[in-house]
Design a protein around this motif. Sequence first.
Motif, PDB file in Angstrom:
ATOM      1  N   ILE A  99      27.757 -19.404 -32.284  1.00  0.00           N
ATOM      2  CA  ILE A  99      28.032 -18.177 -33.040  1.00  0.00           C
ATOM      3  C   ILE A  99      29.487 -18.235 -33.493  1.00  0.00           C
ATOM      4  CG2 ILE A  99      27.950 -15.645 -33.038  1.00  0.00           C
ATOM      5  CD1 ILE A  99      25.232 -16.925 -32.286  1.00  0.00           C
ATOM      6  N   ILE A 100      29.659 -18.129 -34.811  1.00  0.00           N
ATOM      7  CA  ILE A 100      30.988 -18.292 -35.410  1.00  0.00           C
ATOM      8  C   ILE A 100      31.368 -16.987 -36.106  1.00  0.00           C
ATOM      9  CG2 ILE A 100      32.278 -19.582 -37.179  1.00  0.00           C
ATOM     10  CD1 ILE A 100      30.178 -21.881 -36.595  1.00  0.00           C
ATOM     11  N   VAL A 101      32.599 -16.530 -35.853  1.00  0.00           N
ATOM     12  CA  VAL A 101      33.049 -15.268 -36.457  1.00  0.00           C
ATOM     13  C   VAL A 101      34.271 -15.534 -37.328  1.00  0.00           C
ATOM     14  CG1 VAL A 101      34.495 -14.603 -34.471  1.00  0.00           C
ATOM     15  CG2 VAL A 101      33.597 -12.833 -35.956  1.00  0.00           C
ATOM     16  N   LYS A 102      34.357 -14.783 -38.432  1.00  0.00           N
ATOM     17  CA  LYS A 102      35.547 -14.852 -39.289  1.00  0.00           C
ATOM     18  C   LYS A 102      36.697 -14.192 -38.559  1.00  0.00           C
ATOM     19  CE  LYS A 102      33.839 -14.664 -43.959  1.00  0.00           C
ATOM     20  NZ  LYS A 102      33.275 -13.690 -44.869  1.00  0.00           N
ATOM     21  N   GLU A 103      37.878 -14.759 -38.660  1.00  0.00           N
ATOM     22  CA  GLU A 103      39.034 -14.130 -38.028  1.00  0.00           C
ATOM     23  C   GLU A 103      39.879 -13.471 -39.104  1.00  0.00           C
ATOM     24  OE1 GLU A 103      40.276 -15.683 -33.985  1.00  0.00           O
ATOM     25  OE2 GLU A 103      40.636 -17.360 -35.326  1.00  0.00           O
ATOM     26  N   ARG A 149      35.482 -28.471 -33.280  1.00  0.00           N
ATOM     27  CA  ARG A 149      35.296 -27.512 -34.387  1.00  0.00           C
ATOM     28  C   ARG A 149      34.994 -28.264 -35.677  1.00  0.00           C
ATOM     29  NH1 ARG A 149      38.067 -22.468 -34.651  1.00  0.00           N
ATOM     30  NH2 ARG A 149      38.884 -23.219 -36.638  1.00  0.00           N
ATOM     31  N   ASP A 150      35.755 -29.333 -35.925  1.00  0.00           N
ATOM     32  CA  ASP A 150      35.533 -30.142 -37.141  1.00  0.00           C
ATOM     33  C   ASP A 150      34.107 -30.678 -37.186  1.00  0.00           C
ATOM     34  OD1 ASP A 150      37.969 -29.845 -38.214  1.00  0.00           O
ATOM     35  OD2 ASP A 150      38.735 -31.854 -37.690  1.00  0.00           O
ATOM     36  N   ALA A 151      33.667 -31.195 -36.036  1.00  0.00           N
ATOM     37  CA  ALA A 151      32.327 -31.792 -35.989  1.00  0.00           C
ATOM     38  C   ALA A 151      31.241 -30.761 -36.303  1.00  0.00           C
ATOM     39  CB  ALA A 151      32.088 -32.419 -34.616  1.00  0.00           C
ATOM     40  N   LEU A 152      31.541 -29.499 -36.009  1.00  0.00           N
ATOM     41  CA  LEU A 152      30.570 -28.428 -36.292  1.00  0.00           C
ATOM     42  C   LEU A 152      30.750 -27.834 -37.695  1.00  0.00           C
ATOM     43  CD1 LEU A 152      29.329 -28.266 -33.431  1.00  0.00           C
ATOM     44  CD2 LEU A 152      29.736 -25.822 -33.497  1.00  0.00           C
ATOM     45  N   GLY A 153      31.840 -28.222 -38.367  1.00  0.00           N
ATOM     46  CA  GLY A 153      32.105 -27.674 -39.706  1.00  0.00           C
ATOM     47  C   GLY A 153      32.733 -26.297 -39.666  1.00  0.00           C
ATOM     48  N   GLU A 155      35.593 -23.746 -40.104  1.00  0.00           N
ATOM     49  CA  GLU A 155      36.748 -23.720 -41.019  1.00  0.00           C
ATOM     50  C   GLU A 155      37.949 -23.041 -40.360  1.00  0.00           C
ATOM     51  OE1 GLU A 155      36.488 -24.841 -44.182  1.00  0.00           O
ATOM     52  OE2 GLU A 155      34.309 -25.058 -44.355  1.00  0.00           O
ATOM     53  N   ASN A 156      39.133 -23.271 -40.962  1.00  0.00           N
ATOM     54  CA  ASN A 156      40.299 -22.475 -40.567  1.00  0.00           C
ATOM     55  C   ASN A 156      39.943 -21.015 -40.810  1.00  0.00           C
ATOM     56  OD1 ASN A 156      41.918 -24.597 -39.886  1.00  0.00           O
ATOM     57  ND2 ASN A 156      42.824 -24.773 -41.943  1.00  0.00           N
ATOM     58  N   GLY A 157      40.410 -20.129 -39.930  1.00  0.00           N
ATOM     59  CA  GLY A 157      40.080 -18.709 -40.125  1.00  0.00           C
ATOM     60  C   GLY A 157      38.709 -18.350 -39.569  1.00  0.00           C
ATOM     61  N   GLU A 158      38.135 -19.263 -38.817  1.00  0.00           N
ATOM     62  CA  GLU A 158      36.868 -18.972 -38.129  1.00  0.00           C
ATOM     63  C   GLU A 158      37.041 -19.336 -36.661  1.00  0.00           C
ATOM     64  OE1 GLU A 158      33.186 -19.708 -41.170  1.00  0.00           O
ATOM     65  OE2 GLU A 158      33.936 -21.464 -40.109  1.00  0.00           O
ATOM     66  N   ARG A 159      36.239 -18.708 -35.806  1.00  0.00           N
ATOM     67  CA  ARG A 159      36.296 -19.017 -34.369  1.00  0.00           C
ATOM     68  C   ARG A 159      34.877 -19.070 -33.808  1.00  0.00           C
ATOM     69  NH1 ARG A 159      40.076 -16.767 -29.710  1.00  0.00           N
ATOM     70  NH2 ARG A 159      39.542 -18.420 -28.247  1.00  0.00           N
ATOM     71  N   ILE A 160      34.637 -20.037 -32.960  1.00  0.00           N
ATOM     72  CA  ILE A 160      33.339 -20.085 -32.265  1.00  0.00           C
ATOM     73  C   ILE A 160      33.441 -19.124 -31.093  1.00  0.00           C
ATOM     74  CG2 ILE A 160      31.683 -21.527 -31.025  1.00  0.00           C
ATOM     75  CD1 ILE A 160      33.018 -23.992 -32.343  1.00  0.00           C
ATOM     76  N   ILE A 161      32.594 -18.080 -31.072  1.00  0.00           N
ATOM     77  CA  ILE A 161      32.720 -17.135 -29.940  1.00  0.00           C
ATOM     78  C   ILE A 161      31.710 -17.423 -28.834  1.00  0.00           C
ATOM     79  CG2 ILE A 161      33.768 -15.260 -31.259  1.00  0.00           C
ATOM     80  CD1 ILE A 161      31.042 -13.793 -30.919  1.00  0.00           C
ATOM     81  N   GLY A 162      30.767 -18.292 -29.120  1.00  0.00           N
ATOM     82  CA  GLY A 162      29.828 -18.602 -28.049  1.00  0.00           C
ATOM     83  C   GLY A 162      28.940 -19.769 -28.383  1.00  0.00           C
TER      84      GLY A 162
END
Length: 193
Positions: A99-103, A149-153, A155-162
């Motif tokens: 799950i990826i959220v915009k920061e 993070r790169d391997a999952l694609g 982006e800058n300004g995004e965070r994996i929350i789970g």
Amino acid sequence: MIEQALSIREAITSRRSIKNFNGQPVDRESLLQVLDDAKWAPNHGNREPWRVVMACGKELDALYELLKEFGVAKWRELSEEDLAKQMKKFVTPGGYAFIIVKEDVRQKERLEDFAAASCYSQNVQLLAWDAGIGSCWKTPPFIDNPKFRDALGVENGERIIGMLQFGYFDELPKAKPRREVDQFVTRFGQTEE
Ligand SMILES: Cc1cc2nc3c(=O)[nH]c(=O)nc-3n(C[C@H](O)[C@H](O)[C@H](O)COP(=O)(O)O)c2cc1C
């Protein structure tokens, strides 16, 4: 269409985090439907601040390689047996959703979006539970590793929350104790005597 089996109350109170999966595969269509239905989570300004990278079926082998690289320290030095032991927690789930959220640069919006993406994740876990699929929300340190993070694609300004793991299980875990309601709810205006 997955048939609903549980009331909302039943789903919330009976769900358990599953940490021992039995290796049974998870059907892609069922998982996709769960990820789709979960989008009705509350979110301020209807920003829908989440996105998901899922892995199921044929994508899993490549993901396991990545999880080995980032999730098992010094894996090259381990015996085959020890490596298999350490990889068990990664290879027994039948599906994954990151799950990826915009920061948002604005603090209020960032917190709101984080909260909304957490609501989305909880919806995912409850809908999966209702469909008979166990899950666990995990936050291993490598989700913030730039190479992972790169391997999952991501982006800058995004965070994996789970990292949500999905699958089936042979034993239902016991409920973790929770506080009684009077230990975390006070009445407005209530003062200590
Ligand atoms: C934000 C978040 C992060 C979590 N991270 C992990 C984790 O890294 N590893 C893990 O085993 N469980 C993790 N969990 C699951 C909790 O351990 C679990 O929800 C808790 O023990 C309560 O159990 P229950 O969900 O069965 O009620 C996480 C849960 C949340 C909400």
